[in-house]
Motif scaffolding. Sequence first.
Motif, PDB file in Angstrom:
ATOM      1  N   ASN A   1      17.137  13.091   3.835  1.00 28.11           N
ATOM      2  CA  ASN A   1      16.395  11.964   3.279  1.00 28.11           C
ATOM      3  C   ASN A   1      14.970  11.971   3.837  1.00 28.11           C
ATOM      4  OD1 ASN A   1      15.790   9.658   1.866  1.00 28.11           O
ATOM      5  ND2 ASN A   1      17.470   8.442   2.701  1.00 28.11           N
ATOM      6  N   LYS A   2      14.307  13.092   3.669  1.00 27.26           N
ATOM      7  CA  LYS A   2      12.984  13.291   4.258  1.00 27.26           C
ATOM      8  C   LYS A   2      11.934  12.377   3.644  1.00 27.26           C
ATOM      9  CE  LYS A   2      13.835  18.058   5.699  1.00 27.26           C
ATOM     10  NZ  LYS A   2      13.996  17.638   7.106  1.00 27.26           N
ATOM     11  N   GLU A   3      12.127  12.005   2.375  1.00 29.84           N
ATOM     12  CA  GLU A   3      11.159  11.124   1.726  1.00 29.84           C
ATOM     13  C   GLU A   3      11.135   9.752   2.415  1.00 29.84           C
ATOM     14  OE1 GLU A   3       9.898   9.717  -2.808  1.00 29.84           O
ATOM     15  OE2 GLU A   3      11.873  10.603  -2.436  1.00 29.84           O
ATOM     16  N   LEU A   4      12.301   9.248   2.757  1.00 28.09           N
ATOM     17  CA  LEU A   4      12.374   7.972   3.449  1.00 28.09           C
ATOM     18  C   LEU A   4      11.785   8.084   4.849  1.00 28.09           C
ATOM     19  CD1 LEU A   4      13.214   5.052   3.769  1.00 28.09           C
ATOM     20  CD2 LEU A   4      15.553   5.820   4.283  1.00 28.09           C
ATOM     21  N   ALA A   5      12.123   9.156   5.558  1.00 29.51           N
ATOM     22  CA  ALA A   5      11.589   9.350   6.909  1.00 29.51           C
ATOM     23  C   ALA A   5      10.061   9.403   6.895  1.00 29.51           C
ATOM     24  CB  ALA A   5      12.159  10.628   7.524  1.00 29.51           C
ATOM     25  N   GLU A   6       9.513  10.110   5.936  1.00 32.45           N
ATOM     26  CA  GLU A   6       8.056  10.232   5.852  1.00 32.45           C
ATOM     27  C   GLU A   6       7.414   8.893   5.495  1.00 32.45           C
ATOM     28  OE1 GLU A   6       4.159  11.917   5.773  1.00 32.45           O
ATOM     29  OE2 GLU A   6       6.038  12.300   6.843  1.00 32.45           O
TER      30      GLU A   6
ATOM     31  N   LYS B   1      19.490 -16.556  14.015  1.00 30.87           N
ATOM     32  CA  LYS B   1      18.574 -15.632  13.359  1.00 30.87           C
ATOM     33  C   LYS B   1      18.418 -14.367  14.188  1.00 30.87           C
ATOM     34  CE  LYS B   1      13.764 -15.230  11.762  1.00 30.87           C
ATOM     35  NZ  LYS B   1      12.447 -15.915  11.696  1.00 30.87           N
ATOM     36  N   THR B   2      18.332 -13.220  13.515  1.00 26.81           N
ATOM     37  CA  THR B   2      18.108 -11.958  14.196  1.00 26.81           C
ATOM     38  C   THR B   2      16.628 -11.830  14.562  1.00 26.81           C
ATOM     39  OG1 THR B   2      19.908 -10.863  13.019  1.00 26.81           O
ATOM     40  CG2 THR B   2      18.255  -9.441  14.012  1.00 26.81           C
ATOM     41  N   VAL B   3      16.353 -11.671  15.850  1.00 26.02           N
ATOM     42  CA  VAL B   3      14.982 -11.603  16.335  1.00 26.02           C
ATOM     43  C   VAL B   3      14.840 -10.451  17.322  1.00 26.02           C
ATOM     44  CG1 VAL B   3      14.609 -14.092  16.046  1.00 26.02           C
ATOM     45  CG2 VAL B   3      15.481 -13.226  18.224  1.00 26.02           C
ATOM     46  N   GLY B   4      13.615 -10.146  17.729  1.00 24.16           N
ATOM     47  CA  GLY B   4      13.389  -9.127  18.735  1.00 24.16           C
ATOM     48  C   GLY B   4      12.327  -8.128  18.318  1.00 24.16           C
ATOM     49  N   ILE B   5      12.146  -7.137  19.140  1.00 26.84           N
ATOM     50  CA  ILE B   5      11.133  -6.112  18.909  1.00 26.84           C
ATOM     51  C   ILE B   5      11.390  -5.370  17.601  1.00 26.84           C
ATOM     52  CG2 ILE B   5      10.099  -3.991  19.814  1.00 26.84           C
ATOM     53  CD1 ILE B   5      11.091  -4.962  22.626  1.00 26.84           C
ATOM     54  N   ASP B   6      12.599  -4.881  17.424  1.00 28.55           N
ATOM     55  CA  ASP B   6      12.909  -4.099  16.214  1.00 28.55           C
ATOM     56  C   ASP B   6      12.772  -4.912  14.930  1.00 28.55           C
ATOM     57  OD1 ASP B   6      13.300  -1.835  17.707  1.00 28.55           O
ATOM     58  OD2 ASP B   6      15.462  -1.718  17.415  1.00 28.55           O
ATOM     59  N   PRO B   7      13.329  -6.127  14.852  1.00 28.01           N
ATOM     60  CA  PRO B   7      13.152  -6.916  13.629  1.00 28.01           C
ATOM     61  C   PRO B   7      11.690  -7.209  13.322  1.00 28.01           C
ATOM     62  CG  PRO B   7      14.997  -7.771  14.878  1.00 28.01           C
ATOM     63  CD  PRO B   7      14.317  -6.773  15.760  1.00 28.01           C
ATOM     64  N   ASP B   8      10.872  -7.455  14.352  1.00 28.39           N
ATOM     65  CA  ASP B   8       9.458  -7.720  14.114  1.00 28.39           C
ATOM     66  C   ASP B   8       8.738  -6.478  13.583  1.00 28.39           C
ATOM     67  OD1 ASP B   8       9.736 -10.327  14.872  1.00 28.39           O
ATOM     68  OD2 ASP B   8       8.644 -10.153  16.767  1.00 28.39           O
ATOM     69  N   ILE B   9       9.058  -5.327  14.162  1.00 27.62           N
ATOM     70  CA  ILE B   9       8.449  -4.083  13.668  1.00 27.62           C
ATOM     71  C   ILE B   9       8.910  -3.816  12.241  1.00 27.62           C
ATOM     72  CG2 ILE B   9       8.452  -1.562  13.933  1.00 27.62           C
ATOM     73  CD1 ILE B   9       8.372  -1.976  16.948  1.00 27.62           C
ATOM     74  N   ALA B  10      10.197  -4.050  11.975  1.00 29.34           N
ATOM     75  CA  ALA B  10      10.721  -3.826  10.625  1.00 29.34           C
ATOM     76  C   ALA B  10      10.020  -4.722   9.610  1.00 29.34           C
ATOM     77  CB  ALA B  10      12.230  -4.081  10.600  1.00 29.34           C
ATOM     78  N   ALA B  11       9.770  -5.978   9.979  1.00 29.01           N
ATOM     79  CA  ALA B  11       9.083  -6.896   9.071  1.00 29.01           C
ATOM     80  C   ALA B  11       7.677  -6.399   8.759  1.00 29.01           C
ATOM     81  CB  ALA B  11       9.039  -8.291   9.682  1.00 29.01           C
ATOM     82  N   ALA B  12       7.005  -5.869   9.779  1.00 28.63           N
ATOM     83  CA  ALA B  12       5.658  -5.330   9.566  1.00 28.63           C
ATOM     84  C   ALA B  12       5.706  -4.104   8.666  1.00 28.63           C
ATOM     85  CB  ALA B  12       5.027  -4.983  10.915  1.00 28.63           C
ATOM     86  N   LEU B  13       6.717  -3.265   8.840  1.00 25.80           N
ATOM     87  CA  LEU B  13       6.872  -2.095   7.967  1.00 25.80           C
ATOM     88  C   LEU B  13       7.134  -2.544   6.534  1.00 25.80           C
ATOM     89  CD1 LEU B  13       9.132   0.225  10.186  1.00 25.80           C
ATOM     90  CD2 LEU B  13       6.648   0.291   9.932  1.00 25.80           C
ATOM     91  N   GLY B  14       7.902  -3.616   6.383  1.00 26.15           N
ATOM     92  CA  GLY B  14       8.214  -4.134   5.053  1.00 26.15           C
ATOM     93  C   GLY B  14       6.969  -4.516   4.275  1.00 26.15           C
TER      94      GLY B  14
ATOM     95  N   LEU C   1       4.625   6.991   7.828  1.00 25.47           N
ATOM     96  CA  LEU C   1       3.326   6.532   7.330  1.00 25.47           C
ATOM     97  C   LEU C   1       3.140   5.036   7.558  1.00 25.47           C
ATOM     98  CD1 LEU C   1       3.190   8.518   3.957  1.00 25.47           C
ATOM     99  CD2 LEU C   1       1.792   8.939   6.004  1.00 25.47           C
ATOM    100  N   ALA C   2       4.206   4.263   7.340  1.00 22.79           N
ATOM    101  CA  ALA C   2       4.122   2.811   7.529  1.00 22.79           C
ATOM    102  C   ALA C   2       3.915   2.451   8.999  1.00 22.79           C
ATOM    103  CB  ALA C   2       5.382   2.143   6.985  1.00 22.79           C
ATOM    104  N   LEU C   3       4.602   3.161   9.883  1.00 25.38           N
ATOM    105  CA  LEU C   3       4.421   2.924  11.309  1.00 25.38           C
ATOM    106  C   LEU C   3       2.995   3.231  11.738  1.00 25.38           C
ATOM    107  CD1 LEU C   3       7.796   4.225  12.728  1.00 25.38           C
ATOM    108  CD2 LEU C   3       6.746   2.040  13.342  1.00 25.38           C
TER     109      LEU C   3
ATOM    110  N   PRO D   1       0.776  -1.243   0.000  1.00 23.05           N
ATOM    111  CA  PRO D   1       0.000   0.000   0.000  1.00 23.05           C
ATOM    112  C   PRO D   1       0.805   1.288   0.000  1.00 23.05           C
ATOM    113  CG  PRO D   1      -0.173  -1.145   2.107  1.00 23.05           C
ATOM    114  CD  PRO D   1       0.462  -2.100   1.158  1.00 23.05           C
ATOM    115  N   LEU D   2       2.038   1.248   0.555  1.00 21.41           N
ATOM    116  CA  LEU D   2       2.822   2.485   0.669  1.00 21.41           C
ATOM    117  C   LEU D   2       4.128   2.430  -0.123  1.00 21.41           C
ATOM    118  CD1 LEU D   2       2.302   3.130   4.490  1.00 21.41           C
ATOM    119  CD2 LEU D   2       1.202   4.342   2.595  1.00 21.41           C
TER     120      LEU D   2
END
Length: 320
Positions: free
Chosen positions: A277-282, A86-99, A286-288, A52-53
């Motif tokens: 790199n404001k486009e990436l930050a935005e 395997k890399t696991v944890g809060i950040d990797p899980d959030i990153a996967a959801a953002l992906g 939005l994904a978060l 979607p994004l």
Amino acid sequence: MTARTTRRTTAIKSRTAAVGAIAVAGALLLAGCGDQTGSGKKDGPAKASSAPLADKLPQAIQDKGVIKVGSDIAYPPVEFKDKTGKTVGIDPDIAAALGKQLGVTFQFENGTFDTLLTGLRSKRYDIAMSAMTDSKARQEGIDPETGKKVGEGVDFVDYFTAGVSFYTPKGKTQGIKTWSDLCGKKVVLQRGTVSHDMAKAESKKCEKDKKGKIAIESFDNDQQAQTRLRGGGGDAGSSDFPVAAYAVKTSGGGKDFELVGEQVQAAPYGIAVAKGNKELAEALRLALNAIIKNGEYDKILSKWGVEAGAVKEAKINGGS
């Protein structure tokens, strides 16, 4: 890790500050060794054409299909290696959801915490995501100890809240509850974190009040500091609440450490993005907000027991 230069005052599971357990036996890989771990392999990000994004990302990242993430992967439960490597944890899980929202894979690459922003500026990474506290000093590239400008700074997309905690060998608290209680004592911690900055600032106050400086022993990662404390090499350790709580719960089956005092200096964790790199930050913002709205964010925090650190809305540069 600090991990992060973080601050908080909430009973949460937050680097620089929330809470799970820290028994990751693997040693931290050298900063020069890329972890090359793609988050979200199980579910996989949505294809760019259907995400979607996807069109919100910079074209170069859309073309690559990958966001390279600089991270200190030795900071459980925020990010760490499981028994299979395997890399696991809060950040990797959030990153996967953002992906899934952005149609890209977040590829985690291991580095020591205090080198992550340098790697970001040199374009080794696209972002840094490592329980990093969003602070004005980091936004502006200011050394918090000297007050001098040392870089161009970064922008942060805030996604979590955490605070700093103390832990001691179990049964040996010595009345330690606050930073001032560490005057004349020794603290172990991770280099470059908020805990490190706070310890140095408090040590100056201790010296001024003639109570004896705080002996500070800093390490490349939090696990090394915990090993030192377990071996009798310090009076207390300090790290983000989630990490400290995880260590207390898991090290030695819960027999090695205990939490003391309250969390202090509650502050947001932010995903660091290079200035300009404001486009990436935005796109990340939005994904978060999308995963907050659809409930996936809350499910991830609940999985790791850090619901108290949740934010209701992702913001850019909300730290102070």
